[in-house]
Design an enzyme around this catalytic site. Structure first.
Site, short mmCIF file in Angstrom:
data_model
loop_
_atom_site.label_atom_id
_atom_site.label_comp_id
_atom_site.label_asym_id
_atom_site.label_seq_id
_atom_site.Cartn_x
_atom_site.Cartn_y
_atom_site.Cartn_z
CG ASP A 46 97.80 64.13 81.84
OD1 ASP A 46 98.17 64.90 82.70
OD2 ASP A 46 97.90 63.17 81.60
CG ASP A 103 93.55 69.72 73.06
OD1 ASP A 103 93.19 70.93 74.02
OD2 ASP A 103 93.29 69.71 71.55
N GLY A 121 108.16 57.61 80.07
CA GLY A 121 109.74 57.50 79.78
C GLY A 121 110.55 56.70 78.16
CG ASN A 156 107.45 62.15 74.13
OD1 ASN A 156 107.36 60.82 73.22
ND2 ASN A 156 108.21 61.92 76.07
CB ALA A 157 104.61 62.52 68.79
CB ILE A 158 103.09 62.61 74.29
CG1 ILE A 158 104.05 63.30 75.34
CG2 ILE A 158 103.41 61.25 74.36
CD1 ILE A 158 104.27 62.42 77.07
CG ASP A 159 101.62 65.73 77.58
OD1 ASP A 159 101.10 64.69 77.54
OD2 ASP A 159 102.67 66.30 77.87
CB SER A 176 106.94 64.68 76.84
OG SER A 176 106.61 64.32 78.20
CD1 TRP A 178 114.74 63.07 73.93
CD2 TRP A 178 112.78 62.88 75.19
NE1 TRP A 178 114.64 61.79 74.34
CE2 TRP A 178 113.32 60.97 75.19
CE3 TRP A 178 111.77 62.51 75.66
CZ2 TRP A 178 112.90 59.90 75.51
CZ3 TRP A 178 111.48 61.46 76.12
CH2 TRP A 178 111.74 60.28 76.29
CD GLU A 214 105.28 65.89 81.45
OE1 GLU A 214 105.61 64.86 80.53
OE2 GLU A 214 104.63 65.88 82.01
#
Length: 326
Positions: A46, A103, A121, A156-159, A176, A178, A214
């Site tokens: 990433d 980021d 997960g 999902n609060a990522i990426d 990501s 969901w 995602e």
């Protein structure tokens, strides 16, 4: 059976039209380029990269307190200390001992780095923000959480990815699995959600079949907003099925459509990079504008090295109105 025994006799070949002869030739060329040459410390996941005014490349990636690489020529990379020499204590509230998917950008005289903390997960997750005047390891000041999700959430609060529009408005895309990829508006003075607009926009999803989308990344080119994302499954070495797809829109909040007119909210997406040869599961991408054009910076799993995640860098050609890696 040998290849030659499957072909017609030479006399028959001579009588065939040229187009049919070409059809008999096995196709070995890939539709996707191999990654550009990089050397040194190139095991990353990433990656996000920026070039400083002095011409040094700073690259941060998933792992630890956000792992760091640097280069002066975009070829030879060396490793240094993590962004955070001491990990923020609040990470443990999300079961996390390391941070993911940073980021990096440079806004208003300082470096900003959004990142994610979670466990694999789970959607009990948080997006954090750190700031720095130099962008170097150990210089980052954590600003705490920006946005969170819980096990009861449908996202999902990522990426995270920050996009700053030409009108000065800031937008953060993330997500990501969901119900897919989301976007919120950010207050430029705080780097956190704008209190006067608490809408959570939906910008891409896979409502049927796998939910695997995602890592959004947005750029604006030629009047369109382009949404890049990673589809399918990462993190399984040579069994990874990751790939990068893109859609475009005339508004930053969407709707985004692929080259065939299919909505990214309905499984759409035009391929940019997919597995080919020993380059397995390219994804976790970011886009960077450099002196020689736009770069797509990503990881892939090296089929010649037991699926080890490696740094990939390619240029993008936009002449068709769609990004083509080369």
């Amino acid at each position: 059976m040998s290849r030659t025994s499957r072909l017609p006799k030479r006399t028959t070949l001579l009588a065939l039209p040229a187009a049919l002869l070409l059809a008999l030739v096995p196709s070995t060329a890939s539709a996707y380029p191999n990654p550009g040459r990089v050397t040194g410390s190139t095991v990353v996941h990433d990656p996000t990269m920026i070039r400083t005014s002095a011409g040094r490349y700073l690259l941060y990636a998933t792992g630890g307190g956000l792992s760091y690489r640097t280069s002066t020529d975009r070829i030879a990379f060396s490793a240094g200390g993590d962004a955070f020499s001491v990990k923020p204590g609040w990470w443990s509230s999300y079961g996390a001992s390391e941070a993911w998917a940073p980021d990096i950008s440079y806004q208003g005289g300082k470096y900003l780095m959004y990142y994610a903390v979670s466990t694999f997960g789970s959607n009990k997750s948080a997006i954090g923000l750190a700031t720095s005047t130099t962008g170097l390891p150990g210089s980052w000041t954590d600003q705490g959480t920006v946005y969170t999700s819980a096990t009861s959430s449908d996202y999902n609060a990522i990426d995270p990815n920050l996009f700053v529009d030409g009108d000065g408005k800031w937008w953060l895309s993330f997500g990501s699995w969901w119900t897919g990829l989301k976007m919120i508006q950010i207050n430029p003075s705080t780097g956190k959600q704008l209190s006067s607009n608490t809408t959570r926009y939906s910008i891409a999803s896979r409502p049927t079949g796998t939910k695997a989308v995602e890592a959004p990344y947005i750029v604006k080119r030629g009047g369109y907003y382009y949404l890049f994302a990673s589809y399918d499954t990462c993190c399984a070495g040579t069994s990874s099925t990751y790939k990068v797809k893109v859609g475009r829109a005339t508004s930053v909040t969407g709707p985004y459509y692929d080259k065939n007119g299919v909505s990214l909210m309905n499984n759409g997406g035009t391929p940019v990079l997919e597995s080919h040869g020993s380059v397995i599961g390219p994804g976790g991408q970011s886009i960077m504008n450099d002196s020689d054009g736009d770069l797509i910076v990503y990881h892939y799993y090296d089929g010649n090295d037991n699926g080890t995640p490696k740094l990939g860098v390619n240029l993008l050609n936009w002449s068709s109105g769609w990004p083509v890696a080369y």
